[in-house]
Design an enzyme around this catalytic site. Structure first.
Site, PDB file in Angstrom:
ATOM      1  N   ARG A   1       3.505   5.950  -3.602  1.00 18.29           N
ATOM      2  CA  ARG A   1       3.933   6.618  -3.764  1.00 18.29           C
ATOM      3  C   ARG A   1       4.433   6.087  -5.399  1.00 18.29           C
ATOM      4  O   ARG A   1       4.507   7.414  -5.760  1.00 18.29           O
ATOM      5  CB  ARG A   1       5.075   6.186  -2.685  1.00 18.29           C
ATOM      6  CG  ARG A   1       5.157   6.716  -1.259  1.00 18.29           C
ATOM      7  CD  ARG A   1       5.687   5.840  -0.276  1.00 18.29           C
ATOM      8  NE  ARG A   1       6.337   7.047   1.245  1.00 18.29           N
ATOM      9  CZ  ARG A   1       5.120   5.748   2.382  1.00 18.29           C
ATOM     10  NH1 ARG A   1       4.234   5.329   1.705  1.00 18.29           N
ATOM     11  NH2 ARG A   1       5.665   7.098   3.273  1.00 18.29           N
TER      12      ARG A   1
ATOM     13  N   ASP B   1       1.594  -1.712  11.404  1.00 19.38           N
ATOM     14  CA  ASP B   1       0.672  -2.105  11.052  1.00 19.38           C
ATOM     15  C   ASP B   1       0.132  -3.159  11.501  1.00 19.38           C
ATOM     16  O   ASP B   1      -0.582  -3.695  11.015  1.00 19.38           O
ATOM     17  CB  ASP B   1       0.444  -1.511   9.390  1.00 19.38           C
ATOM     18  CG  ASP B   1       0.796  -0.436   8.962  1.00 19.38           C
ATOM     19  OD1 ASP B   1       0.582   0.575  10.153  1.00 19.38           O
ATOM     20  OD2 ASP B   1       1.226   0.157   7.945  1.00 19.38           O
TER      21      ASP B   1
ATOM     22  N   LYS C   1       0.971  -1.375   0.021  1.00 17.97           N
ATOM     23  CA  LYS C   1       0.261   0.063  -0.066  1.00 17.97           C
ATOM     24  C   LYS C   1       0.721   1.217   0.391  1.00 17.97           C
ATOM     25  O   LYS C   1       0.550   2.128  -0.458  1.00 17.97           O
ATOM     26  CB  LYS C   1      -1.027   0.142   1.160  1.00 17.97           C
ATOM     27  CG  LYS C   1      -2.074   0.889   1.199  1.00 17.97           C
ATOM     28  CD  LYS C   1      -2.940   1.137   2.209  1.00 17.97           C
ATOM     29  CE  LYS C   1      -2.842  -0.019   3.147  1.00 17.97           C
ATOM     30  NZ  LYS C   1      -2.762   1.486   4.312  1.00 17.97           N
TER      31      LYS C   1
ATOM     32  N   ARG D   1      -9.354  11.421  12.571  1.00 21.16           N
ATOM     33  CA  ARG D   1      -7.389  11.757  12.489  1.00 21.16           C
ATOM     34  C   ARG D   1      -6.613  12.735  12.558  1.00 21.16           C
ATOM     35  O   ARG D   1      -6.726  13.670  11.867  1.00 21.16           O
ATOM     36  CB  ARG D   1      -7.003  10.447  12.006  1.00 21.16           C
ATOM     37  CG  ARG D   1      -7.435   9.055  11.852  1.00 21.16           C
ATOM     38  CD  ARG D   1      -6.815   7.951  10.972  1.00 21.16           C
ATOM     39  NE  ARG D   1      -5.259   7.735  10.797  1.00 21.16           N
ATOM     40  CZ  ARG D   1      -5.306   7.080  10.486  1.00 21.16           C
ATOM     41  NH1 ARG D   1      -5.614   6.720   9.269  1.00 21.16           N
ATOM     42  NH2 ARG D   1      -3.401   6.678  10.670  1.00 21.16           N
TER      43      ARG D   1
HETATM   44  C1  S3P Z   1       2.531   5.048   6.209  1.00 17.27           C
HETATM   45  C2  S3P Z   1       2.702   4.710   7.742  1.00 17.27           C
HETATM   46  C3  S3P Z   1       2.410   4.296   8.785  1.00 17.27           C
HETATM   47  C4  S3P Z   1       1.573   3.390   8.638  1.00 17.27           C
HETATM   48  C5  S3P Z   1       0.750   3.838   7.446  1.00 17.27           C
HETATM   49  C6  S3P Z   1       1.518   3.757   6.758  1.00 17.27           C
HETATM   50  C7  S3P Z   1       2.763   5.579   5.296  1.00 17.27           C
HETATM   51  O1  S3P Z   1       2.112   5.550   9.504  1.00 17.27           O
HETATM   52  O2  S3P Z   1       0.897   2.956   9.950  1.00 17.27           O
HETATM   53  O3  S3P Z   1       0.003   2.470   7.442  1.00 17.27           O
HETATM   54  O4  S3P Z   1       2.991   5.035   3.556  1.00 17.27           O
HETATM   55  O5  S3P Z   1       4.192   6.098   5.081  1.00 17.27           O
HETATM   56  P1  S3P Z   1       2.852   6.410  10.020  1.00 17.27           P
HETATM   57  O6  S3P Z   1       3.567   6.826   9.414  1.00 17.27           O
HETATM   58  O7  S3P Z   1       1.713   7.150  10.954  1.00 17.27           O
HETATM   59  O8  S3P Z   1       3.608   5.456  11.814  1.00 17.27           O
END
Ligand code: S3P
Length: 743
Positions: free
Chosen positions: A332, A621, A327, A428
């Site tokens: 990105r 995660d 994901k 959030r």
């Molecule tokens: C992600 C960063 C993480 C992760 C999210 C995806 C990312 O979040 O929990 O599912 O793609 O940069 P945080 O940066 O808030 O920890």
């Protein structure tokens, strides 16, 4: 006629054509009035209506029809409205409801005001969005309005009880009733109905005028037939509609003419990129056009859906599978591909709701993106300065990553933008990105408490800053690096613990220099990105469910292919191995700057552990499913330093503790973690996932060790990160069934 279904005593239909006749037929068949009387200047139509049994009385005049009726429906041509209203007005009973079925509402209101001197409280303009190319009462159909929309345009003065009765009448005909202002109705209909009719009439007329018209019509295939079906509509009625909705129609014709002219220019100048951009955007819009009408981005809103997982206990995991694409990398790939010069081809793209929201947002900003088609996406980069202002708010669904990364990118654009999301995303915290971006010079408004929506003002020059992140967050880091690409000077971010570095790796892959010095990463603004190819590995966060599943279910043996093994993401493997899991890492290789491997996992006796705090950001995660592993292990597992879990898609500490309690496993929740004593018997039970995809999938895994059926509610959001989860889980041996669909 049944007295208890009757909403009106006596309904007078003025004009017994297709619409008036169909309404009479629906009212009569469904017993919505005690009597239906009609009048029409065409005596034959009335006779036919009586013979068909769709009306009970025919009236020789408007006066006779209206007197004694508690509902009067004007179903006459729009141009005749004023004259007929003048005949209705003197005979209208006090309190009788008067409505119409015309295609333009502003003109009806004007006619009413001209006749009555004001808009009376019992007059409610209406418009059923249903019809047919046929006309006359002979074509009347009691099902014409079933599953169609009816728009009513009440005013401030409208009597609420009359409105309720009229709504109930249309509802009784099977229609869905919407209310809006007459002006809005006329704008919307000009765009969605009047313009298409005009184009259909015009196109057929143009072709009929070409010399070879006979041949043209002879060879015209399905496309022509479909497109021009509505040119068979009643010319008189349509001529009325265009003249009475003149202003709104002119506005949309001008807009359309401009766009058509641009397509002409693109063809003339061999500008294939523009054609492709318009066509791909239109195709996506077509698929989601109901969303488009409401002025939002086109992403499906899964909140409308209810899905429940039902899990039979027990089972064993076997197989050789590949889970969907990562994901984080998928988001990105679209972002950098869109901002790059040239074309970027992506394979293995995650077709989940979250990354699709990012993809659609770039389409909304004028980027041409082909696909996704089985994980293949082709992005026609527009360059760092090539994004265009979106027409409305960018709707990002459930995706925190999209919202935080976009905020950095959009803070640096020349246009204003607004980022919105679903209920979970709207709760959030966004202050963590808005605050440092403001320090760079961005202008961002949030809702109370730093929550979405984010309103970002364009046209502000950004300046690089140094930022010491208070929480270890890859999203915050990536947001600032993306803003830093546009900022004057150097933007640097120091992280309190290593977090996923996909942004840094991909920027480097696109030829942008990223400097790393210990815990600090920096970029200098003003560079360019060059498009390339990206092979997205399978998401280790999705693989995690199967790593735990195969570990806890006796006799399991599973191979997971092409799993992303970025060192900032492998916490789940480190933790499971510490607990005694049997995971073999095979065929390690590097693809497009990201390490990848195949994983073979076999069942093992897991032991509880104190989870090392340095692993927390590397497995951030994966904790929901790790809690399931802990519940199935021998002894105590303790997690600390994980307060971030409380602000994910749900409060994952509390929601997991509640879910575990629902299946008989008691835990101790702490401010920044949880204590789980493994080995308690796991029963069946009903778990609320709180719409959090990873909670739902974790309890699907738990069923392997449960003794009774587990039901997990609110599972539709599994599609955000793991489309096809149910089928894949079932193929490996999880006894899962999904119930539900659109509410
Ligand atoms: C992600 C960063 C993480 C992760 C999210 C995806 C990312 O979040 O929990 O599912 O793609 O940069 P945080 O940066 O808030 O920890």
């Amino acid at each position: 006629m049944s007295a208890d279904t009757a909403i009106f005593q006596r309904v007078a239909i003025i004009g017994l054509g297709l619409i008036g006749g169909s309404l009479a037929a629906a009212i009569t068949r469904n017993g919505l009035a005690a009597t239906v009387v009609a009048t029409d200047s065409r005596a034959d139509e009335l006779k036919l209506g009586l013979a068909q049994g769709i009306i009970q009385h025919s009236a020789a005049s408007v006066a006779e029809a209206v007197a004694g009726s508690d509902l009067v429906v004007m179903a006459v041509p729009v141009r005749a409205t004023r004259e007929v209203l003048a005949a209705v007005a003197p005979h209208l009973e006090a309190g009788a409801v008067l409505t119409d079925v015309g295609s333009t509402k502003g003109s009806f209101v004007r006619d009413v005001e001209a006749v009555f001197g004001h808009l009376p409280a019992h007059v409610i303009p209406g418009h059923p969005i249903a019809g047919s190319e046929k006309s006359g009462v002979a074509a009347a159909n009691p099902d014409l309005f079933a599953d169609h929309k009816v728009i009513l345009t009440p005013a401030k003065v409208t009597d609420p009880r009359s409105l309720e009765r009229l709504k109930a009448l249309w509802g009784g005909c099977g229609a869905t009733v919407l209310t809006m202002s007459p002006e809005y109705h006329d704008e919307v209909l000009a765009a969605t109905s009047h313009l298409p009719h005009l184009i259909a009439f015009s196109l057929v007329d143009t072709l009929a005028g070409e010399d070879e018209n006979l041949d043209i019509f002879r060879y015209a295939a399905g496309g022509f037939r479909d497109f021009t079906r509505i040119a068979a509509s009643d010319p008189v009625m349509w001529h009325d509609i265009f003249l009475s909705n003149r202003e709104a129609v002119l506005r949309i014709i001008d807009h359309f003419t401009r766009d058509l002219d641009q397509l002409r220019t693109a063809i003339d100048q061999q500008d294939g990129a523009r054609l492709l951009r318009v066509f791909t955007r239109a195709r996506a819009a077509r698929e989601h056009f109901s969303k488009m009408l409401s002025g939002q981005a086109y992403v499906t809103n899964h909140q409308q859906q209810q899905m429940t997982f039902r899990l039979q206990p027990g089972g064993q995991i076997q197989g050789d599978i590949r889970v969907p694409g990562d994901k984080s990398i998928s988001h990105r790939s679209i972002m950098l591909g869109a901002l790059a010069d040239g074309v970027t081809e992506v394979t293995g793209f995650l077709e989940g709701e979250d990354s699709l929201a990012t993809l659609q947002a770039f389409r909304d900003m004028g980027v041409t993106i082909e696909g996704p088609d089985q994980g293949y996406v082709r992005i026609h980069g527009v360059g760092m300065q090539g994004l265009q202002a979106p027409r409305g708010p960018l709707y990002l669904g459930n995706s925190g990553t999209a919202m935080r990364l976009f905020s950095g990118l959009l803070a640096a654009q020349s246009f204003d933008s607004e980022l919105t999301g679903d209920e979970s995303l709207s709760r959030r915290p966004m202050g963590r990105v808005a605050d440092p971006l403001r320090a760079m010079g961005a202008v961002i408004d949030t809702a109370e408490g730093g929550r979405p929506p984010l309103k970002i003002r364009g046209g502000n020059a950004l300046t690089g800053i140094h930022y010491e992140m208070p929480v270890a967050s890859a999203q915050v880091k990536s947001c600032l690096l993306l803003a830093g690409l546009y900022a004057e000077g150097v933007t640097s971010v120091t992280e309190p613990a290593p977090t996923r570095d996909h942004t840094e790796r991909m920027l480097t892959g696109f030829g942008y220099h990223v400097h790393r010095d210990g815990a600090t990463v920096s970029v200098s603004g003003g560079g360019r990105l060059t498009g390339g190819n990206i092979d997205v590995p399978a998401d280790i966060s999705s693989a995690a469910f199967f790593l735990v599943a195969a570990s806890i279910a006796q006799g399991s043996d599973l191979t997971l292919r092409h799993v992303g093994m970025n060192p900032t993401r492998v916490g789940v493997i480190n933790i499971l191995r510490d607990m005694g899991a049997d995971i073999e890492v095979l065929e390690q290789r590097e693809i497009g700057g990201e390490p990848v491997a195949d994983l073979r996992v076999r069942a093992a006796d897991l032991q509880g552990i104190d989870i090392p705090e340095d692993q927390v950001p590397l497995a951030i995660d994966e904790f929901p499913v790790l809690f399931i592993a802990a519940a199935c292990a021998n002894g105590r597992t303790v997690l600390r330093g994980a307060e971030e879990l409380r602000v994910k898609e749900s409060d994952r500490i509390q929601v997991m503790a509640d879910g575990l309690a629902a299946v008989g496993v008691h835990t101790t929740v702490t401010a920044d973690g949880i204590i789980i004593d493994g080995g308690q018997p796991m029963t069946g039970g009903t778990v609320d996932s709180h719409g959090d995809h990873r909670i739902a999938m974790s309890f699907a895994v738990a069923s392997l060790r449960a003794t009774g059926e587990i039901t997990v509610n609110d599972c539709a959001n599994v599609a955000t990160s793991f489309p096809g989860f149910v089928e894949l889980a079932r193929s490996t041996g999880i006894r899962i069934k999904a119930d539900g669909g659109t509410e």
